[in-house]
Scaffold this active site. Structure first.
Site, PDB file in Angstrom:
ATOM      1  CB  SER A   2      -1.977  82.410 -75.179  1.00 15.10           C
ATOM      2  OG  SER A   2      -3.062  82.966 -75.891  1.00 15.10           O
ATOM      3  CG  HIS A  46      -3.231  78.242 -75.387  1.00 19.52           C
ATOM      4  ND1 HIS A  46      -3.814  77.084 -74.914  1.00 19.52           N
ATOM      5  CD2 HIS A  46      -4.140  79.230 -75.186  1.00 19.52           C
ATOM      6  CE1 HIS A  46      -5.020  77.360 -74.432  1.00 19.52           C
ATOM      7  NE2 HIS A  46      -5.245  78.655 -74.591  1.00 19.52           N
ATOM      8  CG  ASP A  90      -6.625  81.465 -76.533  1.00 16.55           C
ATOM      9  OD1 ASP A  90      -7.104  80.549 -75.840  1.00 16.55           O
ATOM     10  OD2 ASP A  90      -5.628  82.131 -76.200  1.00 16.55           O
ATOM     11  CG  MET A  95     -11.804  83.715 -78.247  1.00 15.08           C
ATOM     12  SD  MET A  95     -11.373  85.209 -77.352  1.00 15.08           S
ATOM     13  CE  MET A  95     -10.021  84.598 -76.327  1.00 15.08           C
ATOM     14  CG  HIS A 126      -8.934  77.467 -74.992  1.00 16.29           C
ATOM     15  ND1 HIS A 126      -8.605  78.496 -74.143  1.00 16.29           N
ATOM     16  CD2 HIS A 126     -10.167  77.040 -74.604  1.00 16.29           C
ATOM     17  CE1 HIS A 126      -9.595  78.692 -73.278  1.00 16.29           C
ATOM     18  NE2 HIS A 126     -10.552  77.833 -73.552  1.00 16.29           N
ATOM     19  CG  MET A 165     -12.713  79.961 -75.235  1.00 15.53           C
ATOM     20  SD  MET A 165     -11.524  81.269 -74.886  1.00 15.53           S
ATOM     21  CE  MET A 165     -10.254  80.840 -76.070  1.00 15.53           C
ATOM     22  CG  MET A 181     -10.984  78.600 -68.544  1.00 10.05           C
ATOM     23  SD  MET A 181      -9.680  78.893 -69.761  1.00 10.05           S
ATOM     24  CE  MET A 181      -9.585  80.693 -69.794  1.00 10.05           C
ATOM     25  CG  PHE A 215     -11.229  90.055 -73.361  1.00  6.95           C
ATOM     26  CD1 PHE A 215     -11.235  90.738 -74.580  1.00  6.95           C
ATOM     27  CD2 PHE A 215     -12.441  89.776 -72.751  1.00  6.95           C
ATOM     28  CE1 PHE A 215     -12.428  91.135 -75.159  1.00  6.95           C
ATOM     29  CE2 PHE A 215     -13.638  90.170 -73.331  1.00  6.95           C
ATOM     30  CZ  PHE A 215     -13.636  90.854 -74.537  1.00  6.95           C
ATOM     31  CG  ASP A 240      -5.840  79.835 -70.916  1.00  9.25           C
ATOM     32  OD1 ASP A 240      -5.127  80.856 -70.924  1.00  9.25           O
ATOM     33  OD2 ASP A 240      -6.606  79.517 -71.851  1.00  9.25           O
TER      34      ASP A 240
HETATM   35  C1  DX5 Z   1      -8.409  83.806 -72.454  1.00  5.49           C
HETATM   36  C2  DX5 Z   1      -7.541  82.873 -73.253  1.00  5.49           C
HETATM   37  C3  DX5 Z   1      -6.145  82.831 -72.824  1.00  5.49           C
HETATM   38  C4  DX5 Z   1      -5.390  84.137 -72.933  1.00  5.49           C
HETATM   39  C5  DX5 Z   1      -4.492  84.199 -71.741  1.00  5.49           C
HETATM   40  O1  DX5 Z   1      -9.721  83.595 -72.778  1.00  5.49           O
HETATM   41  O2  DX5 Z   1      -8.073  81.552 -73.187  1.00  5.49           O
HETATM   42  O3  DX5 Z   1      -5.425  81.783 -73.461  1.00  5.49           O
HETATM   43  O4  DX5 Z   1      -4.624  84.289 -74.091  1.00  5.49           O
HETATM   44  O5  DX5 Z   1      -3.870  85.427 -71.722  1.00  5.49           O
HETATM   45  P1  DX5 Z   1      -3.000  85.916 -70.493  1.00  5.49           P
HETATM   46  O6  DX5 Z   1      -1.890  84.947 -70.297  1.00  5.49           O
HETATM   47  O7  DX5 Z   1      -2.537  87.268 -70.934  1.00  5.49           O
HETATM   48  O8  DX5 Z   1      -3.923  85.987 -69.296  1.00  5.49           O
HETATM   49 ZN    ZN Z   2      -6.835  79.881 -73.930  1.00  9.59          ZN
END
Ligand code: DX5
Ligand code: ZN
Length: 222
Positions: free
Chosen positions: A9, A34, A36, A38, A68, A70, A139, A145, A177
């Site tokens: 990620s 990956h 993310d 947000m 992904h 969010m 998840m 985060f 994840d």
């Molecule tokens: C969290 C994200 C993850 C995040 C995972 O909301 O969707 O993809 O980057 O991070 P780690 O592997 O550090 O838990």
């Molecule tokens: Zn993610």
């Protein structure tokens, strides 16, 4: 089960050197990037959008990008990520008013749709959707985060999702994840995951190749 994939990620990468970071994890053996997204609305954090996805896609055209989302709403941004080079586009069922329509929209734009389940979201949302998905994402932290602790309840949920996927006979990926590390990835693989997102565990240590290789060893041993 499809081949097991490791998906670093980029949330935990050095954003000032994002292109280099993506190359480094690809060279170190990553299967999927990956990405993310947000919005400071659906989740309390703000990251990157289609402009950055497109830049990475141009920088590493062969990389598979696992977007992904969010964000809320979802639909407006789907075509933009599709033209920015996304391979998979996953969204949270709570973030769209019409889940079926969003799945169709992602498919129509040439991408592979995924549905994401927060720790307290029941798998019931798979009832009328599973056969139309390419990916189910469980998840194992609350989204928002990197660097959070793995929630153990995700293990039973992964096993339940695996049974449902097997029931379809289709090669639908089962991704996990949040809080995935060398120390727990074996147990997570045994629960049925085949696609492993890891942010801080890969980018937090300096040795990307060593970490990814260690993860693969643990998965194979599981
Ligand atoms: C969290 C994200 C993850 C995040 C995972 O909301 O969707 O993809 O980057 O991070 P780690 O592997 O550090 O838990
Ligand atoms: Zn993610």
């Amino acid at each position: 089960m499809p081949p097991r994939w490791i998906a670093p990620s980029i949330l935990s990468a050095d954003f000032a050197r994002l292109g280099e970071e993506v190359n480094a994890v690809l060279e170190a053996g990553a299967d999927l990037i990956h990405f993310d997204v947000m919005d400071n609305h659906y989740v309390p954090n703000l990251t990157v959008g289609p402009v950055v996805c497109e830049a990475l896609h141009r920088h590493a055209p062969h990389a598979l990008i696992d977007v992904h989302l969010m964000i809320r709403p979802v639909d407006r941004i789907v075509p933009e990520f599709a033209s920015a080079g996304a391979t998979y586009i996953s969204f949270h069922p709570e973030a769209t008013d019409h889940i079926d329509r969003t799945i169709e929209l992602i498919r129509e734009h040439g991408c592979r749709p995924g549905l994401v389940f927060n720790p307290a979201t029941p798998l019931d949302f798979l009832d009328y959707t599973l056969e139309r998905l390419d990916l189910v994402l469980i998840m194992s932290v609350n989204p928002g985060f990197g660097g959070q602790q793995f929630i153990r309840g995700a293990l039973d949920k992964l096993a339940a999702a695996r049974r449902r996927i097997e029931g379809t006979g289709k090669p639908i990926r089962l991704e996990v994840d949040g809080g995935v590390k060398v120390e727990n990835i074996g147990e997570i693989a045994r629960a049925g995951a085949d696609t492993f997102v890891a942010g801080s565990a890969i980018f937090g240590g300096g040795d990307y190749r060593g970490t990814i290789a260690a993860m693969r060893r643990e998965i194979e041993r599981a």
